[in-house]
Design an enzyme around this catalytic site. Structure first.
Site, PDB file in Angstrom:
ATOM      1  N   THR A   1     -12.163  -5.114   2.108  1.00 18.46           N
ATOM      2  CA  THR A   1     -11.921  -6.493   2.568  1.00 18.46           C
ATOM      3  C   THR A   1     -11.876  -6.465   4.096  1.00 18.46           C
ATOM      4  OG1 THR A   1      -9.542  -6.180   2.648  1.00 18.46           O
ATOM      5  CG2 THR A   1     -10.436  -6.956   0.549  1.00 18.46           C
TER       6      THR A   1
ATOM      7  N   TYR B   1      -2.746   4.469   9.269  1.00 20.16           N
ATOM      8  CA  TYR B   1      -2.158   3.201   8.840  1.00 20.16           C
ATOM      9  C   TYR B   1      -1.050   2.743   9.808  1.00 20.16           C
ATOM     10  CZ  TYR B   1      -1.736  -0.225   5.037  1.00 20.16           C
ATOM     11  OH  TYR B   1      -1.758  -1.368   4.264  1.00 20.16           O
TER      12      TYR B   1
ATOM     13  N   TYR C   1       0.856  -1.198   0.000  1.00 22.44           N
ATOM     14  CA  TYR C   1       0.000   0.000   0.000  1.00 22.44           C
ATOM     15  C   TYR C   1       0.885   1.238   0.000  1.00 22.44           C
ATOM     16  CZ  TYR C   1      -3.671   3.275   1.128  1.00 22.44           C
ATOM     17  OH  TYR C   1      -4.527   4.338   1.082  1.00 22.44           O
TER      18      TYR C   1
HETATM   19  P1  NAI Z   1      -7.981 -10.095   3.967  1.00 19.72           P
HETATM   20  O1  NAI Z   1      -8.286  -9.797   5.401  1.00 19.72           O
HETATM   21  O2  NAI Z   1      -9.023 -10.762   3.172  1.00 19.72           O
HETATM   22  O3  NAI Z   1      -6.610 -10.886   3.836  1.00 19.72           O
HETATM   23  C1  NAI Z   1      -5.570 -10.849   4.784  1.00 19.72           C
HETATM   24  C2  NAI Z   1      -5.163 -12.292   5.026  1.00 19.72           C
HETATM   25  O4  NAI Z   1      -4.006 -12.417   5.859  1.00 19.72           O
HETATM   26  C3  NAI Z   1      -6.280 -13.104   5.699  1.00 19.72           C
HETATM   27  O5  NAI Z   1      -6.650 -14.197   4.895  1.00 19.72           O
HETATM   28  C4  NAI Z   1      -5.626 -13.568   6.992  1.00 19.72           C
HETATM   29  O6  NAI Z   1      -6.136 -14.787   7.471  1.00 19.72           O
HETATM   30  C5  NAI Z   1      -4.164 -13.651   6.557  1.00 19.72           C
HETATM   31  N1  NAI Z   1      -3.253 -13.759   7.695  1.00 19.72           N
HETATM   32  C6  NAI Z   1      -3.209 -12.972   8.812  1.00 19.72           C
HETATM   33  N2  NAI Z   1      -2.274 -13.429   9.664  1.00 19.72           N
HETATM   34  C7  NAI Z   1      -1.693 -14.514   9.065  1.00 19.72           C
HETATM   35  C8  NAI Z   1      -0.653 -15.410   9.441  1.00 19.72           C
HETATM   36  N3  NAI Z   1      -0.013 -15.291  10.620  1.00 19.72           N
HETATM   37  N4  NAI Z   1      -0.322 -16.412   8.603  1.00 19.72           N
HETATM   38  C9  NAI Z   1      -0.966 -16.581   7.410  1.00 19.72           C
HETATM   39  N5  NAI Z   1      -1.957 -15.736   6.990  1.00 19.72           N
HETATM   40  C10 NAI Z   1      -2.315 -14.730   7.820  1.00 19.72           C
HETATM   41  O7  NAI Z   1      -7.655  -8.649   3.334  1.00 19.72           O
HETATM   42  P2  NAI Z   1      -6.977  -8.202   1.955  1.00 19.72           P
HETATM   43  O8  NAI Z   1      -7.286  -6.761   1.831  1.00 19.72           O
HETATM   44  O9  NAI Z   1      -7.345  -9.125   0.877  1.00 19.72           O
HETATM   45  O10 NAI Z   1      -5.422  -8.298   2.286  1.00 19.72           O
HETATM   46  C11 NAI Z   1      -4.474  -8.931   1.465  1.00 19.72           C
HETATM   47  C12 NAI Z   1      -3.224  -8.095   1.319  1.00 19.72           C
HETATM   48  O11 NAI Z   1      -3.522  -6.927   0.562  1.00 19.72           O
HETATM   49  C13 NAI Z   1      -2.619  -7.610   2.635  1.00 19.72           C
HETATM   50  O12 NAI Z   1      -1.209  -7.672   2.549  1.00 19.72           O
HETATM   51  C14 NAI Z   1      -3.075  -6.172   2.684  1.00 19.72           C
HETATM   52  O13 NAI Z   1      -2.254  -5.364   3.493  1.00 19.72           O
HETATM   53  C15 NAI Z   1      -2.949  -5.818   1.205  1.00 19.72           C
HETATM   54  N6  NAI Z   1      -3.618  -4.586   0.802  1.00 19.72           N
HETATM   55  C16 NAI Z   1      -4.930  -4.395   1.126  1.00 19.72           C
HETATM   56  C17 NAI Z   1      -5.551  -3.211   0.805  1.00 19.72           C
HETATM   57  C18 NAI Z   1      -6.964  -2.956   1.225  1.00 19.72           C
HETATM   58  O14 NAI Z   1      -7.394  -1.794   1.257  1.00 19.72           O
HETATM   59  N7  NAI Z   1      -7.732  -3.990   1.518  1.00 19.72           N
HETATM   60  C19 NAI Z   1      -4.851  -2.124   0.064  1.00 19.72           C
HETATM   61  C20 NAI Z   1      -3.486  -2.454  -0.278  1.00 19.72           C
HETATM   62  C21 NAI Z   1      -2.897  -3.646   0.107  1.00 19.72           C
END
Ligand code: NAI
Length: 270
Positions: free
Chosen positions: A199, A160, A150
């Site tokens: 999300t 953040y 991000y």
């Molecule tokens: P999400 O909440 O659906 O996905 C995050 C995932 O990380 C979840 O499936 C969670 O179970 C997993 N996770 C957390 N701790 C963990 C661990 N110890 N071991 C394995 N998995 C673990 O949300 P999203 O948004 O799809 O996030 C995915 C990526 O995208 C993240 O890196 C997030 O920072 C990034 N991102 C998200 C944005 C947003 O606005 N949603 C914007 C830019 C980047």
């Protein structure tokens, strides 16, 4: 619009929790494009989420792994090669979590144990994945590794907090391993800097709805959706992007290059 872009490719996709997850969209698109892959998530998330449904839809096996554990990642990479029948062509790191954000701590009041947890889960896990992959020689030549980032890694977004620092580390790791794996295996490593996306992880950030709308009004193309991000991941996993590596690639509808937009000026004048 499937084009068999990933025909014959084997992958590992982390981070699909529910149908809003960016990784969920990536898995669906990778399946449409002919890839086979394993799905992984933290054991606790598997109980809360709907990953079984995704596994069924895409004909994938789930291999639980806490991404902070080198041991569990070793199991993930060795089992994935076993299940898929060969070396891994693409890896998606789609993992982020900050206890400080969850508990509403401001940047000046961070709990340092939690700060370390944020870094471990959201950034060092990316290093650990590639460390394990390299040790097991698990990646195919011309493979592709993608992490999600991000813009708070470059610009200050007060809400953040420690995730901004974690994303800066994540992007740096992409350069470190991008060089190393590029030299040894022609493997490329990139991060995608994605628009705010609705999300579980995204919506947990204070003021998310306001900065989602702000980013949408700032971006000439509007915010990039999770499905758009999935398409970009598919491109980066495919042979069409063979010479792109060590980059942080903005995928944000033009947000990062816009100073101010007419919509924001109008809003300010109200
Ligand atoms: P999400 O909440 O659906 O996905 C995050 C995932 O990380 C979840 O499936 C969670 O179970 C997993 N996770 C957390 N701790 C963990 C661990 N110890 N071991 C394995 N998995 C673990 O949300 P999203 O948004 O799809 O996030 C995915 C990526 O995208 C993240 O890196 C997030 O920072 C990034 N991102 C998200 C944005 C947003 O606005 N949603 C914007 C830019 C980047």
């Amino acid at each position: 619009m499937a084009n068999n872009l990933l025909a014959g490719k084997r992958g590992i996709i982390s981070g699909a929790l529910d149908e809003n997850s960016i990784a969920w969209h990536v898995a669906q698109r990778a399946h449409e494009e002919g890839a086979t892959f394993t799905l992984t998530n933290a054991p606790i998330a598997m109980r809360m989420g709907k990953i079984n449904e995704l596994a069924e839809k895409t004909g994938s096996e789930i291999i639980p792994a806490d991404a902070t554990s080198v041991e569990e990642l070793e199991n993930l990479f060795s089992k994935s090669q076993e299940v898929l029948g060969g070396k891994i062509d693409f890896v998606l790191h789609s993992i982020g979590m900050s206890p400080n954000i969850r508990k509403g701590r401001s940047y000046g009041e961070l709990n340092y144990d939690w700060f370390q947890k944020s870094l471990d889960v959201s950034a060092l896990s990316f290093h650990k994945m590639m460390h394990v992959a390299e040790k097991q020689d698990a990646l195919s030549e011309w493979g592709s590794v993608v992490g999600l980032s991000y813009i708070a890694a470059q610009r200050t977004y007060p809400f953040y907090t420690d995730m901004a620092d974690a994303k800066a580390v994540l992007e740096s790791i992409a350069r470190g391993y991008g060089y190393r794996l590029g030299k040894s295996k022609k493997v490329r490593v990139n991060t995608i800097s994605q628009s705010p996306t609705k999300t579980t992880a995204g919506s947990g950030i204070g003021g998310f709805d306001s900065f989602f709308d702000f980013a949408d009004k700032m971006s000439p193309l509007g915010n990039a959706l999770a499905g758009d991000c999935a398409n970009y991941c598919i491109f980066l996993f495919s042979d069409l992007s063979r010479m792109i590596t060590m980059q942080n690639l903005y995928h944000d509808g033009g947000y990062s290059m816009t100073g101010i937009s007419e919509e924001i000026i109008e809003q300010m004048g109200k």
